[in-house]
Design a protein around this motif. Structure first.
Motif, mmCIF file in Angstrom:
data_model
loop_
_atom_site.group_PDB
_atom_site.id
_atom_site.type_symbol
_atom_site.label_atom_id
_atom_site.label_comp_id
_atom_site.label_asym_id
_atom_site.label_seq_id
_atom_site.Cartn_x
_atom_site.Cartn_y
_atom_site.Cartn_z
ATOM 1 N N LYS A 57 -5.149 -8.092 8.127
ATOM 2 C CA LYS A 57 -4.420 -9.434 8.006
ATOM 3 C C LYS A 57 -5.242 -10.628 8.690
ATOM 4 O O LYS A 57 -5.033 -11.524 7.952
ATOM 5 C CB LYS A 57 -3.121 -9.179 8.510
ATOM 6 C CG LYS A 57 -2.021 -10.279 8.052
ATOM 7 C CD LYS A 57 -0.854 -10.168 8.484
ATOM 8 C CE LYS A 57 -0.081 -11.334 8.454
ATOM 9 N NZ LYS A 57 -0.488 -12.427 8.950
ATOM 10 N N ASN B 273 2.105 -11.677 2.667
ATOM 11 C CA ASN B 273 3.501 -11.530 2.982
ATOM 12 C C ASN B 273 3.845 -9.921 2.897
ATOM 13 O O ASN B 273 4.587 -9.251 3.827
ATOM 14 C CB ASN B 273 4.393 -12.303 2.202
ATOM 15 C CG ASN B 273 4.255 -13.705 2.644
ATOM 16 O OD1 ASN B 273 4.110 -13.977 3.737
ATOM 17 N ND2 ASN B 273 4.740 -14.517 1.595
ATOM 18 N N ARG B 274 3.405 -9.149 1.793
ATOM 19 C CA ARG B 274 3.628 -7.999 1.710
ATOM 20 C C ARG B 274 2.943 -7.009 2.870
ATOM 21 O O ARG B 274 3.261 -5.959 3.107
ATOM 22 C CB ARG B 274 3.147 -7.384 0.164
ATOM 23 C CG ARG B 274 4.151 -7.822 -0.763
ATOM 24 C CD ARG B 274 3.671 -7.259 -2.174
ATOM 25 N NE ARG B 274 4.064 -8.303 -3.221
ATOM 26 C CZ ARG B 274 3.178 -8.755 -4.129
ATOM 27 N NH1 ARG B 274 1.954 -8.393 -3.949
ATOM 28 N NH2 ARG B 274 3.528 -9.556 -4.927
ATOM 29 N N GLN C 242 2.220 -8.230 5.765
ATOM 30 C CA GLN C 242 3.020 -8.488 7.024
ATOM 31 C C GLN C 242 4.173 -7.433 7.143
ATOM 32 O O GLN C 242 4.470 -7.012 8.030
ATOM 33 C CB GLN C 242 3.403 -10.060 7.171
ATOM 34 C CG GLN C 242 4.027 -10.242 8.560
ATOM 35 C CD GLN C 242 3.238 -9.905 9.739
ATOM 36 O OE1 GLN C 242 2.185 -10.384 9.563
ATOM 37 N NE2 GLN C 242 3.612 -9.124 10.711
ATOM 38 N N ALA C 243 4.801 -7.321 5.876
ATOM 39 C CA ALA C 243 6.009 -6.431 5.716
ATOM 40 C C ALA C 243 5.678 -5.135 6.009
ATOM 41 O O ALA C 243 6.351 -4.381 6.844
ATOM 42 C CB ALA C 243 6.787 -6.543 4.441
ATOM 43 N N ASP D 176 -6.127 -13.705 6.806
ATOM 44 C CA ASP D 176 -5.593 -14.989 6.876
ATOM 45 C C ASP D 176 -6.568 -16.283 7.083
ATOM 46 O O ASP D 176 -6.556 -17.288 6.772
ATOM 47 C CB ASP D 176 -4.670 -15.001 8.329
ATOM 48 C CG ASP D 176 -3.372 -14.568 7.835
ATOM 49 O OD1 ASP D 176 -2.875 -14.659 6.729
ATOM 50 O OD2 ASP D 176 -2.633 -13.924 9.054
ATOM 51 N N ALA E 111 -0.974 -15.640 -0.898
ATOM 52 C CA ALA E 111 -0.005 -15.632 -0.005
ATOM 53 C C ALA E 111 1.152 -14.723 -0.020
ATOM 54 O O ALA E 111 1.589 -14.083 1.016
ATOM 55 C CB ALA E 111 0.759 -17.029 -0.238
ATOM 56 N N ASN E 112 1.557 -14.026 -1.362
ATOM 57 C CA ASN E 112 2.275 -12.886 -1.549
ATOM 58 C C ASN E 112 1.833 -11.902 -1.104
ATOM 59 O O ASN E 112 2.586 -11.007 -0.710
ATOM 60 C CB ASN E 112 2.782 -12.965 -3.415
ATOM 61 C CG ASN E 112 3.730 -14.007 -3.577
ATOM 62 O OD1 ASN E 112 4.288 -14.959 -2.891
ATOM 63 N ND2 ASN E 112 3.418 -14.337 -5.087
#
Length: 103
Positions: A10, A95-96, A98-99, A14, A91-92
Motif C-alpha cells: 500500500k 481504499n479496498r 486499506q480495508a 500510494d 483510489a477505490n
C-alpha cells in the motif's frame, strides 16, 4: 501475504498514485504543450509502475473486483489501466486495500 507485506504494498502504491495524480494534472491542465507532453510522459511511467506492482502481487487481484457489477476487474484490465480512468479506479483499489489491512 503477511500484514506487513500488505502495508508495504500500500505504501508503494500510494507513492506511485501520488506521482500519477500530479502528472495527470499537468497532462490535462498544463499551460503549454511542453508541460502537457511532460505530464503525459510522467503519466506513462507511473502507469507502467502501477501495472508492475499490481501484477507482481497476485494476492491483491481479488481486490480488483468491481463491486457494482460483480465482475472481476481482470476482465476490465484495459479500462482499469487507461489514464482516463486510472485515478478513480486506483483510489477505490487503495481504499479496498486499506480495508483489507484493517481486518
Amino acid at each position: 501475504m503477511t500484514k506487513e507485506e500488505w502495508i508495504q504494498f500500500k505504501i508503494e502504491l500510494d507513492e506511485v498514485y501520488s506521482d500519477f495524480h500530479f502528472a495527470y494534472n499537468d497532462y490535462t491542465n498544463g499551460r503549454n504543450k511542453k508541460i502537457r507532453s511532460d505530464g503525459e510522459r510522467r503519466c506513462g511511467y507511473a502507469l507502467h509502475k502501477i501495472k508492475f506492482l499490481v501484477k507482481k502481487n497476485a494476492d491483491t487481484w481479488g481486490l480488483l473486483e468491481v463491486p457494482e457489477e460483480g465482475y472481476p476487474a481482470a476482465i476490465h484490465l484495459d479500462d482499469f489501466f487507461t489514464m482516463r480512468y486510472l485515478e478513480g479506479n486506483l483510489a477505490n483499489y487503495i481504499n479496498r486495500l486499506q480495508a483489507k489491512i484493517d481486518e
